[in-house]
Design a protein around this motif. Sequence first.
Motif, PDB file in Angstrom:
ATOM      1  N   GLY A   1     -93.692  -1.701  11.440  1.00 35.69           N
ATOM      2  CA  GLY A   1     -94.891  -0.902  11.209  1.00 35.69           C
ATOM      3  C   GLY A   1     -96.146  -1.677  11.537  1.00 35.69           C
ATOM      4  O   GLY A   1     -97.072  -1.145  12.173  1.00 35.69           O
TER       5      GLY A   1
ATOM      6  N   GLU B   1     -96.510  -1.764  15.260  1.00 38.64           N
ATOM      7  CA  GLU B   1     -96.969  -0.463  15.770  1.00 38.64           C
ATOM      8  C   GLU B   1     -98.465  -0.284  15.550  1.00 38.64           C
ATOM      9  O   GLU B   1     -99.206   0.091  16.472  1.00 38.64           O
ATOM     10  CB  GLU B   1     -96.220   0.676  15.065  1.00 38.64           C
ATOM     11  CG  GLU B   1     -94.821   0.885  15.579  1.00 38.64           C
ATOM     12  CD  GLU B   1     -94.145   2.062  14.881  1.00 38.64           C
ATOM     13  OE1 GLU B   1     -94.846   2.971  14.407  1.00 38.64           O
ATOM     14  OE2 GLU B   1     -92.900   2.050  14.795  1.00 38.64           O
ATOM     15  N   ASP B   2     -98.918  -0.544  14.325  1.00 39.62           N
ATOM     16  CA  ASP B   2    -100.350  -0.400  14.034  1.00 39.62           C
ATOM     17  C   ASP B   2    -101.181  -1.293  14.943  1.00 39.62           C
ATOM     18  O   ASP B   2    -102.226  -0.897  15.455  1.00 39.62           O
ATOM     19  CB  ASP B   2    -100.637  -0.767  12.571  1.00 39.62           C
ATOM     20  CG  ASP B   2    -100.004   0.237  11.625  1.00 39.62           C
ATOM     21  OD1 ASP B   2     -99.635   1.331  12.108  1.00 39.62           O
ATOM     22  OD2 ASP B   2     -99.872  -0.073  10.424  1.00 39.62           O
TER      23      ASP B   2
ATOM     24  N   GLN C   1     -88.945   8.013  16.962  1.00 42.08           N
ATOM     25  CA  GLN C   1     -90.144   8.211  16.145  1.00 42.08           C
ATOM     26  C   GLN C   1     -91.244   7.253  16.579  1.00 42.08           C
ATOM     27  O   GLN C   1     -92.402   7.615  16.663  1.00 42.08           O
ATOM     28  CB  GLN C   1     -89.852   7.976  14.655  1.00 42.08           C
ATOM     29  CG  GLN C   1     -89.254   9.163  13.940  1.00 42.08           C
ATOM     30  CD  GLN C   1     -87.741   9.097  13.997  1.00 42.08           C
ATOM     31  OE1 GLN C   1     -87.182   8.009  13.966  1.00 42.08           O
ATOM     32  NE2 GLN C   1     -87.092  10.236  14.102  1.00 42.08           N
ATOM     33  N   GLN C   2     -90.826   6.011  16.857  1.00 40.58           N
ATOM     34  CA  GLN C   2     -91.811   5.029  17.282  1.00 40.58           C
ATOM     35  C   GLN C   2     -92.496   5.492  18.566  1.00 40.58           C
ATOM     36  O   GLN C   2     -93.719   5.489  18.665  1.00 40.58           O
ATOM     37  CB  GLN C   2     -91.136   3.677  17.500  1.00 40.58           C
ATOM     38  CG  GLN C   2     -92.081   2.566  17.853  1.00 40.58           C
ATOM     39  CD  GLN C   2     -91.349   1.231  17.912  1.00 40.58           C
ATOM     40  OE1 GLN C   2     -90.496   1.010  18.767  1.00 40.58           O
ATOM     41  NE2 GLN C   2     -91.682   0.341  16.989  1.00 40.58           N
TER      42      GLN C   2
ATOM     43  N   LEU D   1    -101.567   0.050  18.362  1.00 44.19           N
ATOM     44  CA  LEU D   1    -102.553   1.128  18.411  1.00 44.19           C
ATOM     45  C   LEU D   1    -103.981   0.583  18.475  1.00 44.19           C
ATOM     46  O   LEU D   1    -104.851   1.190  19.095  1.00 44.19           O
ATOM     47  CB  LEU D   1    -102.393   2.048  17.191  1.00 44.19           C
ATOM     48  CG  LEU D   1    -101.138   2.933  17.261  1.00 44.19           C
ATOM     49  CD1 LEU D   1    -100.905   3.658  15.951  1.00 44.19           C
ATOM     50  CD2 LEU D   1    -101.252   3.929  18.416  1.00 44.19           C
TER      51      LEU D   1
ATOM     52  N   THR E   1     -96.574  12.370  25.909  1.00 46.28           N
ATOM     53  CA  THR E   1     -95.576  12.222  24.858  1.00 46.28           C
ATOM     54  C   THR E   1     -95.384  13.516  24.071  1.00 46.28           C
ATOM     55  O   THR E   1     -94.261  13.949  23.814  1.00 46.28           O
ATOM     56  CB  THR E   1     -95.991  11.078  23.916  1.00 46.28           C
ATOM     57  OG1 THR E   1     -96.074   9.893  24.683  1.00 46.28           O
ATOM     58  CG2 THR E   1     -94.990  10.895  22.796  1.00 46.28           C
ATOM     59  N   LYS E   2     -96.499  14.144  23.752  1.00 44.50           N
ATOM     60  CA  LYS E   2     -96.429  15.360  22.943  1.00 44.50           C
ATOM     61  C   LYS E   2     -95.620  16.430  23.669  1.00 44.50           C
ATOM     62  O   LYS E   2     -94.696  17.023  23.097  1.00 44.50           O
ATOM     63  CB  LYS E   2     -97.863  15.868  22.679  1.00 44.50           C
ATOM     64  CG  LYS E   2     -97.984  16.572  21.336  1.00 44.50           C
ATOM     65  CD  LYS E   2     -99.422  16.998  21.084  1.00 44.50           C
ATOM     66  CE  LYS E   2    -100.261  15.870  20.500  1.00 44.50           C
ATOM     67  NZ  LYS E   2    -101.698  16.122  20.602  1.00 44.50           N
TER      68      LYS E   2
ATOM     69  N   ASN F   1     -86.287   3.652  19.327  1.00 43.17           N
ATOM     70  CA  ASN F   1     -86.714   4.375  18.154  1.00 43.17           C
ATOM     71  C   ASN F   1     -87.615   5.536  18.608  1.00 43.17           C
ATOM     72  O   ASN F   1     -88.763   5.338  18.993  1.00 43.17           O
ATOM     73  CB  ASN F   1     -87.457   3.394  17.249  1.00 43.17           C
ATOM     74  CG  ASN F   1     -87.887   4.035  15.966  1.00 43.17           C
ATOM     75  OD1 ASN F   1     -88.113   5.240  15.897  1.00 43.17           O
ATOM     76  ND2 ASN F   1     -88.023   3.220  14.939  1.00 43.17           N
TER      77      ASN F   1
ATOM     78  N   SER G   1     -92.832   8.491  19.687  1.00 45.15           N
ATOM     79  CA  SER G   1     -93.711   9.662  19.489  1.00 45.15           C
ATOM     80  C   SER G   1     -94.938   9.298  18.663  1.00 45.15           C
ATOM     81  O   SER G   1     -95.991   9.888  18.835  1.00 45.15           O
ATOM     82  CB  SER G   1     -92.932  10.799  18.809  1.00 45.15           C
ATOM     83  OG  SER G   1     -92.579  10.411  17.505  1.00 45.15           O
ATOM     84  N   ARG G   2     -94.805   8.304  17.773  1.00 42.58           N
ATOM     85  CA  ARG G   2     -95.958   7.906  16.964  1.00 42.58           C
ATOM     86  C   ARG G   2     -97.025   7.222  17.786  1.00 42.58           C
ATOM     87  O   ARG G   2     -98.209   7.451  17.595  1.00 42.58           O
ATOM     88  CB  ARG G   2     -95.510   6.938  15.857  1.00 42.58           C
ATOM     89  CG  ARG G   2     -95.138   7.593  14.549  1.00 42.58           C
ATOM     90  CD  ARG G   2     -95.089   6.581  13.437  1.00 42.58           C
ATOM     91  NE  ARG G   2     -94.149   5.484  13.696  1.00 42.58           N
ATOM     92  CZ  ARG G   2     -92.884   5.473  13.273  1.00 42.58           C
ATOM     93  NH1 ARG G   2     -92.414   6.470  12.560  1.00 42.58           N
ATOM     94  NH2 ARG G   2     -92.104   4.462  13.548  1.00 42.58           N
ATOM     95  N   ILE G   3     -96.626   6.304  18.670  1.00 38.87           N
ATOM     96  CA  ILE G   3     -97.655   5.443  19.253  1.00 38.87           C
ATOM     97  C   ILE G   3     -97.963   5.706  20.724  1.00 38.87           C
ATOM     98  O   ILE G   3     -99.011   5.305  21.200  1.00 38.87           O
ATOM     99  CB  ILE G   3     -97.303   3.948  19.086  1.00 38.87           C
ATOM    100  CG1 ILE G   3     -96.043   3.582  19.863  1.00 38.87           C
ATOM    101  CG2 ILE G   3     -97.174   3.587  17.615  1.00 38.87           C
ATOM    102  CD1 ILE G   3     -95.772   2.096  19.866  1.00 38.87           C
TER     103      ILE G   3
END
Lengths: 307, 251
Positions: free
Chosen positions: B184, B187-188, B207-208, B191, B230-231, B205, B210-212
Amino acid sequence: MEDPIKSKIQSTSKETRQDILGRCLTYLCIGLIVAIVLSIFIFVASKGIATFTVNKASLWEFLTGKNWNPTVTDASGKPQLGALPMITGSFGVTILAVIFATPFAIGTALYMTEVSSKKGEKILQSVIELLVGIPSVVYGFIGLSVIVPFVRTHFGGSGYGILSGSFVLFVMVLPTVTSMTVDSLRAVPRYYKEASLALGATRWQTIYKVLLRSATSGILTAIIFGMARAFGEALAVQMVIGNAAIMPKGLLSSASTLTSVLTMGIGNTVMGTVGNNALWSLALILLLMSLIFNIVVRLIGRKGRMD
Amino acid sequence: MDDFITTKDVHLYYGEKEALKGITLSFPNKGINALIGPSGCGKSTYLRTLNRMNDLIPGVKITGSIMINGQDIYSPKTDTVDLRKKVGMVFQQPNPFPFSIYENVTYGLRIAGVKDKQILDERVEQSLKQAAVWDEVKDDLRKSALSLSGGQQQRVCIARVLAVQPDVVLLDEPTSALDPVSSGLIEDMLLTIRDKYTIVIVTHNLQQASRISDKTAFFLNGELIEAGKTKNLFLNPERQETDDYISGRFG
Ligand SMILES: Nc1ncnc2c1ncn2[C@@H]1O[C@H](COP(=O)(O)OP(=O)(O)OP(=O)(O)O)[C@@H](O)[C@H]1O
Ligand SMILES: [Mg+2]
């Protein structure tokens, strides 16, 4: 009535008995080796110390005196037991040999691990293994017939001396130091190299700043092993060093080492005499030195693990 | 033309084996791009073509064109040493050198010839801050980097790359060997630096990703199946394989 399962569990199985037998055998072997090592040590030490306890030589005189003449007594009636010429000779040939060998060993090891093809590496590897296997008398003989005349014509003097001795030892320790350096370079994880290259380092920078540096403790260990080998080598050195138990006046004058005096003299003295005990004292120095080399290797290893 | 990295019809062969089968893909200047796909589909291989790390493997053959910042990186004129200073890479396993933290972070600068202590000090602080480890290590920069935790080691490795001030940062599954908290943090951190660097990250991953990430590319068996915002890729995949993969039906 006896429960068959219970009796089976409680009695020792065949495997367990084999286990116990195996363990006993290994303990026996270890015990034997420890006993041998200890008795060698005690034997050499008791003989070597006799020079000082029985023959009343002074330790200080022994380590710093420059006259070695155990059979002759001086004006005050004491035998002349100055071992400094041999100590100097031993350290002289050892240090010089290692100074010559180290750059070659590192160069060869880098070539084998970083530059050459798999096939070239295999060939070099077998050459090195071959060099290790050659008996020291052969090295001494080559030294006598090639190196001594070479030194005589190019450097002067009789050709016998510390320089010739260290040349011969250089060839003898080179394979040991090289193959141990190769092992320590191979032990450096590949990802250090990748990380360095990925940061834009050249191959040479990677070798110099990452590879050699990460392998430093291994390379030092290799050098110490080389020194131990050089220090303890007797025959080959004896054939080229000239064997004059006098303080060497330079690299080109005839000299002697602890080992060469030992091999030359041990057959010509009678057990229990001063001359014989004095040789045992030299042997004791050799033994203590190999102990010191061992301790140094261990210290380096411990330091290497901590980094 | 906005794209910073453009690859056209890239084929890569490990000896006889074709590991990349004509990849045409581009990434815009600045931002985070994710490469996803099942194991063995060629993500790492593709990533390593971007800083020519595959050159180190004997028997590798590459065809096609790869342009970074308008420069053909496989042209004979390209110097891989310079290229790798511009295109940094972070590996899956944290791989700090067995030196001090300070020496790790300054390594890239020192091999580039920077000696000025003040510049080095500044760059160490700046990159460790960017990599979000400064607070944890600032008091023992002289300590061996190997004494840090895995997560801290990985962030020091990221700082080591950032210190050289590259244009592109490649990350090959940088968090897969780490615990969720360390992941985490990374990832932060990514960003916060997304508007300074063009980042390409391989991840297992989803989720990773799609998150970043801003853009995602889906690889399968050495082929690029689909790439896009990505979206869009996660919500309305165009291809059936993509849909199957992101909904966990295989891989
Ligand atoms: N050095 C190599 N030599 C030969 N084949 C290789 C080499 N490296 C990778 N390959 C092959 O190339 C294909 C792609 O590998 P790659 O490492 O790029 O996959 P990946 O998508 O990164 O997988 P993972 O998610 O498991 O890391 C695989 O089939 C692999 O076996
Ligand atoms: Mg991979």
